[in-house]
Scaffold this motif. Structure first.
Motif: not given
Length: 245
Positions: A161-179
């Motif tokens: 998340q840090q390397t991608l410049g994101m915060e929040g695990t659940s939000q990151f999972r959602t964005i990753h799944r959407e990608w």
């Protein structure tokens, strides 16, 4: 065949590929793919390897890591490759090389290019026609990111998340799944050899910085650019253009 030089750049993200000898399907059995994943977990524990993503296919692996600057990448690759090869050869009463001589490492720029590389790895077995969705391939980082196991976690989600410049695990999972879903919907399945065959992939300013850090030995290497991406060629000849990378 010349050997691809190893570079150590603390903080740099590397996309590593390692292929079975002569592209044989030596990882076709699930037990061998799981064994590779087990030793990757051990490498994380022993050497502090920072794993951002991975997938184990039937004849090669992809591994996305962040360089901690302690030589942990080379140590980890030696451990994992050696233990998997020993176990397979012993079980099959086989002799000879299991892996191609050396793994290949591509420096990937953080941010958008890293996100694209992450999804490219996730879609590997969809691209190969083995599954219709990355969630259906067991030995993959996609499954671990989306459904983290209670034990034996390998991927450092905080670092990713840090390397991608994101915060929040659940939000990151959602964005990753959407990608991934968007890539599937757009049919972005084409193999892109830049991710597995270049010395570096990113923007033009990133490429200049990589050249500076890698030193004079890469100054003569060719670059190629499109609207979004510049790649730095690896002239060592280690990339296998006919593989399903």
């Amino acid at each position: 065949m010349p050997r691809s030089r190893r570079f150590q750049i603390p903080g740099q993200v590397w996309h590593i590929t390692h292929r079975c000898h002569r592209q044989q399907f030596l990882l076709k059995f699930a037990r061998d793919r799981r064994l590779w994943r087990y030793w990757l977990f051990e490498a994380r524990k022993r050497y502090g390897l920072c794993v951002l993503n991975y997938i184990v296919t039937s004849n090669h692996i992809h591994l996305l890591v962040r360089d901690q600057g302690k030589g942990e990448i080379a140590q980890s690759m030696q451990l994992v490759a050696g233990r998997v090869a020993q176990a397979y050869n012993r079980r099959k009463q086989r002799k000879g090389a299991f892996w191609e001589d050396r793994y290949h490492a591509t420096a990937v720029e953080k941010g958008d290019h890293l996100a694209r590389c992450l999804v490219y790895i996730d879609l590997n077995m969809v691209r190969a026609g083995q599954v219709t969705h990355p969630a259906n391939w067991e030995t993959s980082g996609y499954r671990e990111i989306q459904s983290p196991p209670r034990r034996y976690r390998i991927i450092d989600l905080n670092a990713l998340q840090q390397t991608l410049g994101m915060e929040g695990t659940s939000q990151f999972r959602t964005i990753h799944r959407e990608w991934v879903e968007q890539a599937l919907a757009d049919d972005r399945m084409q193999r892109d050899p830049r991710w597995s065959g270049s010395l570096a992939v990113g923007s033009k300013p990133f490429m200049e910085e990589v050249r500076r850090q890698m030193g004079p030995q890469v100054y003569t290497r060719r670059t190629e650019s499109d609207r979004e991406t510049t790649s730095l060629h690896d002239s060592s000849g280690t990339y296998m253009p006919n593989s399903n990378s």
